[in-house]
Design an enzyme around this catalytic site. Structure first.
Site, short mmCIF file in Angstrom:
data_model
loop_
_atom_site.label_atom_id
_atom_site.label_comp_id
_atom_site.label_asym_id
_atom_site.label_seq_id
_atom_site.Cartn_x
_atom_site.Cartn_y
_atom_site.Cartn_z
N LYS A 47 -73.45 47.07 17.21
CA LYS A 47 -74.33 48.01 17.05
C LYS A 47 -74.04 49.07 18.23
O LYS A 47 -73.77 48.89 19.11
CB LYS A 47 -75.60 47.77 16.85
CG LYS A 47 -76.33 47.29 18.30
CD LYS A 47 -77.87 46.90 17.85
CE LYS A 47 -78.71 46.38 19.28
NZ LYS A 47 -78.90 47.32 19.94
N ASP A 50 -78.92 41.88 22.38
CA ASP A 50 -78.16 42.13 23.47
C ASP A 50 -78.04 41.52 24.77
O ASP A 50 -78.26 42.04 25.95
CB ASP A 50 -78.69 43.78 23.78
CG ASP A 50 -78.64 44.77 22.49
OD1 ASP A 50 -77.85 44.21 21.59
OD2 ASP A 50 -79.26 45.88 22.71
N CYS A 101 -83.93 48.73 23.52
CA CYS A 101 -83.82 47.98 22.18
C CYS A 101 -84.61 47.12 21.79
O CYS A 101 -84.82 46.86 20.50
CB CYS A 101 -82.40 47.22 22.50
SG CYS A 101 -80.99 48.52 22.91
#
Length: 189
Positions: free
Chosen positions: A82, A20, A115
């Site tokens: 995602k 990310d 995450c």
């Protein structure tokens, strides 16, 4: 707290996962510019040593794609989209990782306490050996980063500096790509 596993990283067994690193997130990340450089360093070493580099993107339609400086180093396929906070919650990502045949995963990216932590734990649960680079992950504050690293380490994930990972992949100064790797090291102090 679990006993720390002993992992010896091998380039033929490793994959690098970039989590990310997206334009909407990076300006609010503690030392985001420094983090991007550390990730870029390790991704360049990975590519040099033929370690696959995968990336995940959290809700890219809203958060944007992986930053250009990193995206150009990601292996095919392109970064995986995602909505789950764990990369392990992204079936195409897990399928590609499994297909790579790699059992060791090195994680970098954001955010440490969300995450990165959830992906690390999911990969451990799936049977992978997992390493997180504390200098290659961050969060919106140093406190969040530190708490995330504590949780990651308590879960049994091994922390390792990005440069330590690079040299472990090389194994020896006699490695045929050592001089090229050393040049990359010098470009990213």
């Amino acid at each position: 707290m679990q006993e720390m596993p002993r992992i010896t990283l091998k380039p033929t067994q490793s994959a690098l996962i970039v989590i990310d690193v997206q334009p909407v997130l990076m300006p609010s990340i503690h030392q985001g510019d420094v983090l991007t450089e550390r990730i870029r360093f390790l991704a360049r070493i990975a590519r040099l040593l033929e370690v696959p580099v995968f990336a995940t993107e959290q809700n890219p339609s809203r958060m944007g794609s992986t930053v250009d400086a990193i995206c150009e180093l990601v292996a095919d396929p392109a970064p995986f989209s995602k909505m789950a906070f764990s990369g392990g919650g992204c079936a195409p990502f897990m399928d590609a990782l499994k297909a790579s045949g790699r059992g060791q995963v090195v994680l970098v990216g954001v955010e440490t306490h969300i995450c990165v932590s959830q992906t690390a734990q999911g990969l451990l649960d799936a049977g992978y050996e997992v390493v997180v680079c504390p200098d290659g992950v961050s969060a919106r504050s140093l406190e969040r980063h530190k708490l995330g690293m504590e949780r990651i380490r308590d879960a049994g994930v091994v922390p390792a500096h990005t440069e330590a990972v690079a040299y472990e992949w090389l194994g020896t100064a006699e490695h045929p790509r050592f001089r090229e790797a050393l040049s990359i090291v010098k470009q990213h102090p």
